[in-house]
Design a protein around this motif. Structure first.
Motif, PDB file in Angstrom:
ATOM      1  N   LYS A 199       0.786  -1.227   0.000  1.00  0.00           N
ATOM      2  CA  LYS A 199       0.000   0.000   0.000  1.00  0.00           C
ATOM      3  C   LYS A 199       0.824   1.286   0.000  1.00  0.00           C
ATOM      4  N   PHE A 200       2.120   1.192  -0.260  1.00  0.00           N
ATOM      5  CA  PHE A 200       2.870   2.429  -0.418  1.00  0.00           C
ATOM      6  C   PHE A 200       2.586   3.012  -1.796  1.00  0.00           C
ATOM      7  N   ARG A 201       2.776   4.302  -1.956  1.00  0.00           N
ATOM      8  CA  ARG A 201       2.574   4.988  -3.234  1.00  0.00           C
ATOM      9  C   ARG A 201       1.214   4.708  -3.846  1.00  0.00           C
ATOM     10  N   CYS A 202       0.188   5.085  -3.142  1.00  0.00           N
ATOM     11  CA  CYS A 202      -1.195   4.863  -3.568  1.00  0.00           C
ATOM     12  C   CYS A 202      -1.445   5.259  -5.026  1.00  0.00           C
ATOM     13  N   LEU A 203      -0.861   6.390  -5.409  1.00  0.00           N
ATOM     14  CA  LEU A 203      -1.265   6.964  -6.688  1.00  0.00           C
ATOM     15  C   LEU A 203      -0.540   6.349  -7.881  1.00  0.00           C
ATOM     16  N   PHE A 204       0.404   5.440  -7.630  1.00  0.00           N
ATOM     17  CA  PHE A 204       0.940   4.671  -8.752  1.00  0.00           C
ATOM     18  C   PHE A 204      -0.146   3.766  -9.325  1.00  0.00           C
ATOM     19  N   CYS A 205      -0.984   3.246  -8.451  1.00  0.00           N
ATOM     20  CA  CYS A 205      -2.008   2.303  -8.905  1.00  0.00           C
ATOM     21  C   CYS A 205      -3.368   2.982  -9.062  1.00  0.00           C
ATOM     22  N   HIS A 206      -3.734   3.809  -8.104  1.00  0.00           N
ATOM     23  CA  HIS A 206      -5.036   4.473  -8.168  1.00  0.00           C
ATOM     24  C   HIS A 206      -4.843   5.818  -8.848  1.00  0.00           C
ATOM     25  N   LYS A 207      -5.299   5.899 -10.075  1.00  0.00           N
ATOM     26  CA  LYS A 207      -4.994   7.081 -10.870  1.00  0.00           C
ATOM     27  C   LYS A 207      -5.886   8.257 -10.510  1.00  0.00           C
ATOM     28  N   VAL A 208      -5.300   9.414 -10.704  1.00  0.00           N
ATOM     29  CA  VAL A 208      -6.019  10.675 -10.559  1.00  0.00           C
ATOM     30  C   VAL A 208      -6.149  11.249 -11.960  1.00  0.00           C
ATOM     31  N   ILE A 209      -7.324  11.126 -12.542  1.00  0.00           N
ATOM     32  CA  ILE A 209      -7.495  11.547 -13.930  1.00  0.00           C
ATOM     33  C   ILE A 209      -8.715  12.451 -14.044  1.00  0.00           C
ATOM     34  N   GLU A 210      -8.548  13.560 -14.682  1.00  0.00           N
ATOM     35  CA  GLU A 210      -9.665  14.499 -14.863  1.00  0.00           C
ATOM     36  C   GLU A 210     -10.760  13.858 -15.693  1.00  0.00           C
TER      37      GLU A 210
END
Ligand code: HEC
Ligand code: HEC
Length: 84
Positions: free
Chosen positions: A73-84
């Motif tokens: 669960k480190f680096r959440c945003l490598f896997c869970h993307k933040v996309i507009e």
């Protein structure tokens, strides 16, 4: 170019395409709701690392736990993307 070369190139392109798509297709995005939309701004202005500091304020075993079979669960945003 030989016909065989073209087939090889097309095959390689398909494999790369599938690998490229897979994580994004299979992992849920960070929702853009009232809870998470502020992270979209933090990522845009200060980068992913700055935003990830806050995830575990809520996503911890007492508040909004991750699924039991959740991967590293480190680096959440490598896997869970933040996309507009
Ligand atoms: C203020 C508390 C809070 C913070 C901070 C927070 N979350 Fe959440 N998160 C929630 C809650 C509550 C839910 C479930 C309801 C929802 O989907 O909004 C949730 C749901 C999710 C989901 C699942 C969405 C779905 O489609 O089921 C993901 C992925 C997620 N959060 C990722 C993150 C990441 C990555 C961060 C850090 C950038 C983060 N969250 C920070 C409270 C929080
Ligand atoms: C190695 C990749 C990876 C990392 C890093 C990662 N996750 Fe996940 N996460 C997954 C996968 C895969 C699932 C389960 C399937 C799905 O959500 O699509 C999941 C599920 C979740 C869910 C539940 C979504 C639902 O189904 O409601 C939440 C919330 C979540 N992760 C938050 C986080 C937070 C917060 C972090 C950082 C502390 C994090 N994740 C780091 C891959 C990852």
């Amino acid at each position: 170019m030989k016909k065989r070369d073209i087939i090889l190139l097309v095959g390689a392109a398909i494999i790369i395409g599938v690998l490229w798509m897979a994580p994004e297709e299979s992992t849920k995005r960070v929702p853009k709701d009232e809870i998470h939309s502020r992270f979209y701004d933090i990522v845009k202005n200060d980068g992913k690392k700055a935003a990830e500091k806050f995830c575990e304020d809520c996503h911890n075993p007492n508040d909004v736990p991750l699924p039991a079979d959740h991967p590293a669960k480190f680096r959440c945003l490598f896997c869970h993307k933040v996309i507009e």
